[in-house]
Scaffold this motif. Structure first.
Motif, short mmCIF file in Angstrom:
data_model
loop_
_atom_site.label_atom_id
_atom_site.label_comp_id
_atom_site.label_asym_id
_atom_site.label_seq_id
_atom_site.Cartn_x
_atom_site.Cartn_y
_atom_site.Cartn_z
N UNK A 179 21.50 16.01 -1.37
CA UNK A 179 21.71 14.76 -2.11
C UNK A 179 21.13 13.59 -1.35
N UNK A 223 17.01 9.25 -0.28
CA UNK A 223 16.02 8.71 0.66
C UNK A 223 14.59 8.86 0.13
N UNK A 224 14.36 9.97 -0.57
CA UNK A 224 13.05 10.19 -1.17
C UNK A 224 12.77 9.11 -2.21
N UNK A 277 18.66 13.70 0.70
CA UNK A 277 17.20 13.77 0.56
C UNK A 277 16.73 13.06 -0.70
N UNK A 278 17.40 13.35 -1.82
CA UNK A 278 16.92 12.76 -3.09
C UNK A 278 17.04 11.24 -3.07
N UNK A 307 12.12 5.80 -0.45
CA UNK A 307 10.81 5.79 0.22
C UNK A 307 9.68 5.58 -0.79
N UNK A 308 9.76 6.31 -1.90
CA UNK A 308 8.69 6.23 -2.90
C UNK A 308 8.67 4.87 -3.58
#
Lengths: 174, 174
Positions: A142, A147-148, A144-145, A151-152
């Motif tokens: 979770x 922070x991803x 990761x999603x 970041x994007x």
DNA sequence: ACCTACATGTAACCCGTTACATGATTTG
DNA sequence: CAAATCATGTAACGGGTTACATGTAGGT
């Protein structure tokens, strides 16, 4: 993944009513999946008929009664199978990028508004994701999603901010 | 924007057959819009009936004849109007991000494959966009969309590469 | 007084996809 | 010799959206 399967996923985060599932789509899932009430409610009815979830009604004082759904073991397994079968497909469609593709055809005003609005949305999304992240209590996946997404979106924002000058030529206030 | 409107946009880049319009969707539009043959051909028929495009048949030796469409002034105006009315909406749906959200439920193998495949796709997309960009001859707006795509995909790739270690624990070959 | 949140659902519709059908030519 | 490219289309199906319908409670 279609709405019924996504509902199974939402229920993996804990029992919930249709309304609460929708809220999960608006918070933790908001930046990578969508589902409307009109898709969620029939999906839940169907999932119950298929034995993938069970339903119980919970009455509340001062609030309408709600139907809480729980995953059955079959439902849990079905979702995990679907996750494994998934090819990780992505769909991205952007009318913003289309507008920029044809930037030369837009009024100066509209172009400025388009860029402004997009920046605004990016900032809001980043803020929302950071808020969810900062609540803590997420699994590494979770996390990761979140922070991803951050970041994007930050990269998008940086690029738009940096490119703005190419398209918008500040005019002195009259 | 729906398929008929997008076809008008594709024709703004020059007269084309349905097949050639599809190719534009696969190259210059590929990272932000999609359209299938089964959506394009009926759209063109409709647009012609509505007087937004004109059609002429071009016979070729060694190739099937093709129907070339051209924007009419009304068609051009219709597209520009649509561009101005657009709210710049975006749709993003990712089964990859969903898989990562539930990373803990995936086999180690599947998780590694998921990350690997996603990296691969990102690299391919970046390479394709760079190739189109390096052909040159783009307007500033077109250039923006290519550079924007490249910037965003690079940020995604960097984040995935950097996060990989959290999820994949290299096992020595047996 | 009005709007928002809570809570659930249906009906009509639209749009697009998948799959199929056809057929020549070129490339591997 | 098979597969891909060029070239156009249709038919059936599926999935999701918009809009509608209903009703209470609490905040501005």
């Amino acid at each position: 993944m279609n709405t019924p399967e996504l509902c199974l996923g939402a229920l993996l985060c804990g029992d919930a009513s249709g309304y609460e599932i929708k809220q999960r789509f608006e918070t933790i899932f908001s930046h990578f999946q969508k589902a409307s009430f009109a898709a969620i409610y029939p999906a839940l009815t169907r999932l119950e008929a298929d034995g993938l979830v069970t339903a119980r009604v919970e009455t509340q004082q001062k609030r309408p009664a709600k139907t809480i759904y729980s995953l059955t073991e079959a439902g849990r397994q079905r979702f995990i199978d679907a996750l494994h079968e998934s090819q990780g497909d992505e769909i991205f469609r952007s009318d913003f990028v289309l507008q920029m593709f044809f930037a030369e055809l837009l009024d100066a005003d509209k172009l400025a508004e388009t860029l402004e609005r997009h920046e605004q949305r990016l900032r809001e999304t980043i803020a929302r994701l950071e808020a969810v992240r900062d609540q803590g209590g997420h699994s590494p996946g979770q996390r990761f999603t979140l922070d991803y997404g951050i970041a994007v979106k930050r990269a998008s924002l940086a690029f738009v901010e940096q490119s703005k000058a190419t398209f918008i030529h500040e005019e002195p206030e009259p």
